[in-house]
Design an enzyme around this catalytic site. Structure first.
Site, short mmCIF file in Angstrom:
data_model
loop_
_atom_site.label_atom_id
_atom_site.label_comp_id
_atom_site.label_asym_id
_atom_site.label_seq_id
_atom_site.Cartn_x
_atom_site.Cartn_y
_atom_site.Cartn_z
CG ASP A 1 -2.17 -0.79 1.04
OD1 ASP A 1 -2.42 -1.24 -0.09
OD2 ASP A 1 -2.91 -0.98 2.03
NE ARG B 1 -2.31 6.27 -4.27
CZ ARG B 1 -3.05 5.61 -3.40
NH1 ARG B 1 -2.82 4.34 -3.15
NH2 ARG B 1 -4.03 6.23 -2.76
#
Length: 398
Positions: free
Chosen positions: A284, A315
């Site tokens: 994560d 991301r």
């Protein structure tokens, strides 16, 4: 049901609003006010849920808007698919661009009636509750959100529902369900549930280690620093960042580890140490790994993380751009990135693409950089950690 330790995050607030729109009564039982330096931070720490179960749900008068919460929309789909009501689920631009077919298609195999943009691949999604039939699902990609949605749907379906993943994903849902009296059978990587009721209970939520990670990484990067976080979740499917910090060379210690409501929790202390390059797969907190790589000797490589491209932002692109603007030697790959270090970061103007994790990562990067860093999109932090700025100010010594 009583829930203690509720986060003030915007994602959690969206979930609360969603269930209230379905007729669940939510009561705040008390408010804990925590002082931080000269300011105060109100935190709703305990709520009571009053409901007669999913059979008593009512159709909402308007669309359910989950904002930026992918967990909210996917878990709601699983629950509502086997209900007796219909509703329309939507969210912000990020949610409407994220892939929903990965949960819609397996739910349809159970008999769910779900319609949406691009054949159900994107929100808004309209779900009409109906009778479900248990199915054995083999997920092509490990996903805690998809797994959780299918397990919740399985509690409302006839027969057995099985979910098998290629690798272990976060297991908070199955831990909570078992704590609430649901029997979950295991066969290899497969989880199996049957239709059942859950018991009424008090649930205490531990602190989120993914939120704490930003402060822990700051301690690992700044000489002479140490941060201690108490009552934080230590679920082994979520503590990968602690293993990364140990490999990086930081001093990581856990104490007072105990199990409560099915979840291990305890105290974590991280302090500055040697800085070594890393090779990391799915996690994560991968944007933070990129930041650690800027301080490490050698090449830090992240691979098998293509899922990062379909989160609140891309991301991979966002962290490569942000750290690159600050002087990092970093380049993206289709499923990750490569960072060469060590490099000295310089303050810069950066944009976080509306992503809370990128915003907090770049804020920690700014602590290590020379000069001023201007972060555009800072308001996104409220999605998961609205008190982050206050906590960071509280920890930083002038």
């Amino acid at each position: 049901m009583e829930i203690e330790g509720i986060s003030p995050a915007a994602d959690v607030a969206r979930s609360r609003t969603a269930i209230e729109s379905l007729g669940v009564r939510v009561l705040e039982s008390h408010v804990n006010v925590e002082s931080l330096q000269a300011s105060t931070k109100p935190l709703v720490s305990q709520i009571l849920l009053e409901s007669s179960g999913i059979a008593s749900w009512v159709a909402p008068t308007d669309s359910i808007d989950v904002g930026n919460s992918g967990t909210s929309i996917r878990l709601l789909l699983g629950e509502m698919a086997g209900s007796r009501i219909s509703a329309r689920l939507t969210g912000d631009d990020s949610i409407r661009g994220r892939p929903m077919g990965r949960v819609v298609e397996p739910l349809r195999k159970m008999g769910a009636t779900i319609r949406g943009e691009d054949g159900g691949e994107h929100a808004p999604l309209e779900v009409a509750g109906t009778r479900l039939q248990g199915v054995i699902h083999q997920l092509p990609v490990a996903s805690a959100q998809v797994k959780s949605a299918l397990l919740l749907a399985g509690l409302l379906a006839e027969g057995e529902t099985g979910v098998e993943e290629p690798a272990q994903s976060r297991d908070h849902t199955e831990r909570l369900l078992e704590y609430l009296g649901v029997r979950i059978s295991r066969s290899g990587k497969r989880l199996i549930v049957k239709s059942t009721n859950i018991r009424n209970a008090k649930v205490t939520v531990p602190g989120d280690v993914s939120s704490a990670a930003f402060l822990l990484v700051a301690a690992a990067l700044l000489p002479g620093s140490a941060v201690e976080v108490t009552d934080v979740g230590l679920n082994p499917t979520r503590t990968g960042i602690l293993d990364v910090l140990r490999r990086f060379g930081a001093d990581v210690r856990t104490e007072d580890v105990r199990d409560e409501c099915g979840e291990p929790r305890g105290t974590v202390r991280v302090s500055y140490g040697n800085r070594r390059a890393l090779v990391v797969a799915t996690l994560d907190e991968l944007p933070l790994v990129a930041l650690l790589g800027t301080a490490a000797e050698g090449e830090t490589i992240v691979r098998d993380a293509a899922e990062l491209r379909v989160k609140e932002s891309d991301r991979i692109a966002a962290i490569v751009d942000g750290l690159g603007r600050m002087g990092a030697d970093i380049r993206g790959t289709p499923d990750g990135f490569i960072v060469k270090g060590p490099t000295k970061l310089e303050g810069a103007a950066v944009d976080v693409s509306g992503d809370h994790r990128i915003a907090m990562t770049l804020a920690v990067a700014a602590l290590t950089a020379k000069g001023e860093t201007m972060i555009s999109g800072w308001e996104s932090v409220a999605v998961s950690y609205p008190g982050f700025e206050q906590d960071l100010r509280h920890l930083v010594v002038p």
